[in-house]
Each structure stands twice: as structure tokens, then as C-alpha cells.
Design a protein around this motif. Structure first.
Motif, short mmCIF file in Angstrom:
data_model
loop_
_atom_site.label_atom_id
_atom_site.label_comp_id
_atom_site.label_asym_id
_atom_site.label_seq_id
_atom_site.Cartn_x
_atom_site.Cartn_y
_atom_site.Cartn_z
N ALA B 19 0.85 -1.19 0.00
CA ALA B 19 0.00 0.00 0.00
C ALA B 19 0.88 1.23 0.00
O ALA B 19 1.81 1.33 0.81
CB ALA B 19 -0.90 0.01 1.22
N THR B 20 0.59 2.15 -0.90
CA THR B 20 1.35 3.39 -0.97
C THR B 20 0.41 4.57 -0.79
O THR B 20 -0.61 4.68 -1.48
CB THR B 20 2.08 3.53 -2.32
N MET B 21 0.78 5.44 0.13
CA MET B 21 0.01 6.66 0.38
C MET B 21 0.94 7.85 0.22
O MET B 21 2.12 7.76 0.56
CB MET B 21 -0.56 6.64 1.81
N ASN B 22 0.40 8.92 -0.29
CA ASN B 22 1.21 10.10 -0.56
C ASN B 22 0.73 11.29 0.25
O ASN B 22 -0.45 11.38 0.64
CB ASN B 22 1.14 10.45 -2.05
N CYS B 23 1.65 12.19 0.48
CA CYS B 23 1.34 13.40 1.24
C CYS B 23 2.07 14.56 0.58
O CYS B 23 3.25 14.44 0.24
CB CYS B 23 1.82 13.22 2.68
N SER B 24 1.35 15.64 0.38
CA SER B 24 2.00 16.84 -0.14
C SER B 24 1.83 17.96 0.87
O SER B 24 0.87 17.98 1.64
CB SER B 24 1.38 17.23 -1.49
N TYR B 25 2.78 18.86 0.87
CA TYR B 25 2.72 19.98 1.80
C TYR B 25 3.16 21.24 1.08
O TYR B 25 3.70 21.17 -0.04
CB TYR B 25 3.58 19.70 3.03
N LYS B 26 2.94 22.37 1.70
CA LYS B 26 3.14 23.62 0.96
C LYS B 26 4.35 24.43 1.41
O LYS B 26 5.00 25.07 0.59
CB LYS B 26 1.88 24.49 1.08
N THR B 27 4.65 24.44 2.69
CA THR B 27 5.74 25.28 3.16
C THR B 27 6.95 24.42 3.52
O THR B 27 6.84 23.21 3.63
CB THR B 27 5.31 26.11 4.37
N LEU B 61 7.37 -0.60 7.10
CA LEU B 61 7.09 0.75 6.65
C LEU B 61 8.32 1.36 5.98
O LEU B 61 9.43 1.19 6.46
CB LEU B 61 6.69 1.65 7.83
N ARG B 62 8.06 2.04 4.90
CA ARG B 62 9.11 2.79 4.23
C ARG B 62 8.56 4.17 3.91
O ARG B 62 7.52 4.29 3.26
CB ARG B 62 9.56 2.08 2.97
N VAL B 63 9.26 5.18 4.36
CA VAL B 63 8.84 6.55 4.11
C VAL B 63 9.89 7.24 3.27
O VAL B 63 11.09 7.08 3.51
CB VAL B 63 8.64 7.32 5.44
N THR B 64 9.45 7.98 2.28
CA THR B 64 10.35 8.80 1.49
C THR B 64 9.95 10.25 1.63
O THR B 64 8.79 10.57 1.93
CB THR B 64 10.33 8.40 0.01
N LEU B 65 10.90 11.12 1.43
CA LEU B 65 10.64 12.56 1.48
C LEU B 65 11.37 13.22 0.33
O LEU B 65 12.58 13.01 0.16
CB LEU B 65 11.12 13.14 2.81
N ASP B 66 10.65 13.99 -0.43
CA ASP B 66 11.23 14.76 -1.53
C ASP B 66 10.93 16.23 -1.25
O ASP B 66 9.84 16.72 -1.52
CB ASP B 66 10.63 14.32 -2.87
N THR B 67 11.91 16.92 -0.70
CA THR B 67 11.67 18.32 -0.32
C THR B 67 11.55 19.22 -1.52
O THR B 67 10.92 20.28 -1.44
CB THR B 67 12.78 18.82 0.62
N SER B 68 12.13 18.81 -2.64
CA SER B 68 12.02 19.65 -3.84
C SER B 68 10.59 19.63 -4.37
O SER B 68 10.11 20.62 -4.92
CB SER B 68 12.99 19.16 -4.92
N LYS B 69 9.91 18.50 -4.20
CA LYS B 69 8.52 18.39 -4.64
C LYS B 69 7.55 18.61 -3.48
O LYS B 69 6.33 18.56 -3.67
CB LYS B 69 8.27 17.02 -5.25
N LYS B 70 8.08 18.80 -2.29
CA LYS B 70 7.25 18.98 -1.10
C LYS B 70 6.26 17.81 -1.00
O LYS B 70 5.03 18.01 -0.90
CB LYS B 70 6.53 20.31 -1.11
N SER B 71 6.81 16.61 -1.02
CA SER B 71 5.94 15.45 -0.94
C SER B 71 6.63 14.32 -0.19
O SER B 71 7.86 14.26 -0.10
CB SER B 71 5.53 14.98 -2.33
N SER B 73 5.94 9.92 0.80
CA SER B 73 5.12 8.73 0.59
C SER B 73 5.36 7.75 1.72
O SER B 73 6.45 7.68 2.29
CB SER B 73 5.43 8.08 -0.75
N LEU B 74 4.31 7.03 2.04
CA LEU B 74 4.38 5.95 3.04
C LEU B 74 4.03 4.66 2.33
O LEU B 74 2.95 4.55 1.75
CB LEU B 74 3.39 6.21 4.17
N LEU B 75 4.95 3.73 2.37
CA LEU B 75 4.73 2.42 1.77
C LEU B 75 4.63 1.38 2.88
O LEU B 75 5.50 1.31 3.75
CB LEU B 75 5.89 2.07 0.83
#
Lengths: 115, 111
Positions: B19-27, B61-71, B73-75
Motif C-alpha cells: 500500500a502506498t500513500m502520498n502526502c503533499s505539503y506547501k511550506t 514501513l518505508r517513508v520517502t521525502l522529496d523536499t524539492s517536490k514537497k511530498s 510517501s508511506l509504503l
């Protein structure tokens, strides 16, 4: 594993009544928080508490709300005159360091229903 | 501004699938946290990833963070029925005392 304990699990109150929600944070934690979640909506920050005073509060946390740490173990949230829109799940949390930097331990919540 | 928006809003998969879930943020953020909430229950801290980290693991659980895309994911790998819950991402607000939460992804694992 240490837990944050909240009581009661469910409280029903009449509009205009005062309610006190109780929390026992983890014993060596220093930072305490209240969040709430209206059914189907996002979790919202209410207040943070450190060193026996409020560190920060949100715009939701108006004069109807107050927090207290009456002794070394309890942390309470009081709503003076409840409104229908106060119906929500209220979560207490605590952290050893600032939770925003390390994560919180949450209690199971108190479901408040204002009728 | 809204911070921490997850997608999808709901996800239903068979047990054993990932299962993959995504999260985006603005600041800009100091860290991003993932929490799980079983129906009507409390919030459980799963994992925290700092802004200088790109990936973090904890069990399945595996979490990634892409600060350039402000996103982020939780796998969840090899899902189990017990993983059925809502999953939230949360990020600190500038004041450093509060977390801003997304609306959550409701994950259903079918046996």
C-alpha cells in the motif's frame, strides 16, 4: 510500553455545561498537548503546555477553554460552556522533547458529544 | 494555508499487497510525521523523517521525502488485515509547537 491515559472515553453533555477532560501523560514527559478531531475532519491543534504554562494556543482555543496541570500527573482540558460545535474527539498527547521534532504519544481520546 | 494533504483519500487492497500513500505539503518543513488511527481510536506515531533525510524504514514501513517536490510517501509492504486504519501525515507549523495535519488516507486491507 508507557501510555497516555485519557478519561472518560466518551462524555455526553448538554449545551452550556462545563466539561473537564482528563489526561495522564507519560511520567517523564515534559511537553503536553491537546488536539481535537471533529468527525470526518482533520486533526486540529488546540494548545501546548510546558513548564506549567501555555506555550502556544490556536485560534480555536478561546476563552471557553483552559488547561491545567493540577498535580504532578494530571493534565486537564476544561470547556466552560460547551457548544454543539465542540462535539469532537479530543486527544491528549505528551512528548519528552518538543513533539513537533520527535513525535507525540497520543492517548486514545475522549469523544465529547454536546447535545 | 493547508499543509499535509494525503492521497488517495481511500485505498482498498488485498492482504499481502503493498500500500502506498502520498502526502503533499506547501511550506518548508523541519520534519514530516506519519500517524495511524484505527477507527474511533487514538493516533499512533509511526515514523518521523527529517528534512535532511530522503528515506527511512521501520519494519514493513518505508517513508520517502522529496523536499524539492514537497511530498512524502508511506509504503506498507506485505499488508495485513490489521493495517486497516486511517493514515495521516503531519508537519510542524512555523511556531514549532503544533502539527498541521492532512485529511488522511483510509486504508482497507481485504482478507
Amino acid at each position: 510500553e508507557p501510555e497516555v491515559t485519557q478519561t472518560p472515553s466518551h462524555q455526553v453533555t448538554q449545551m452550556g455545561q462545563e466539561v473537564i477532560l482528563r489526561c495522564v501523560p507519560i511520567s517523564n514527559h515534559l511537553y503536553f498537548y491537546w488536539y481535537r478531531q471533529i468527525l470526518g475532519q482533520k486533526v486540529e491543534f488546540l494548545v501546548s503546555f510546558y513548564n506549567n504554562e501555555i506555550s502556544e494556543k490556536s485560534e480555536i482555543f478561546d476563552d471557553q477553554f483552559s488547561v491545567e496541570r493540577p498535580d504532578g500527573s494530571n493534565f486537564t482540558l476544561k470547556i466552560r460552556s460547551t457548544k454543539l460545535e465542540d462535539s469532537a474527539m479530543y486527544f491528549c498527547a505528551s512528548s519528552e522533547e518538543q513533539g513537533v521534532f520527535y513525535g507525540y504519544t497520543f492517548g486514545s481520546g475522549t469523544r465529547l458529544t454536546v447535545v | 494555508s493547508q499543509q499535509g494533504e494525503e492521497d488517495p483519500q481511500a485505498l482498498s487492497i488485498q492482504e499481502g499487497e503493498n500500500a502506498t500513500m502520498n502526502c503533499s505539503y506547501k511550506t518548508s518543513i523541519n520534519n514530516l510525521q506519519w500517524y495511524r488511527q484505527n477507527s474511533g481510536r487514538g493516533l499512533v506515531h509511526l515514523i518521523l523523517i527529517r528534512s535532511n533525510e530522503r528515506e527511512k524504514h521501520s519494519g514493513r514501513l518505508r517513508v520517502t521525502l522529496d523536499t524539492s517536490k514537497k511530498s512524502s510517501s508511506l509504503l506498507i509492504t506485505a499488508s495485513r488485515a490489521a493495517d486497516t486504519a486511517s493514515y495521516f501525515c503531519a508537519t510542524p507549523r512555523g511556531s514549532n509547537y503544533q502539527l498541521i495535519w492532512g485529511a488522511g488516507t483510509k486504508l482497507i486491507i481485504k482478507p
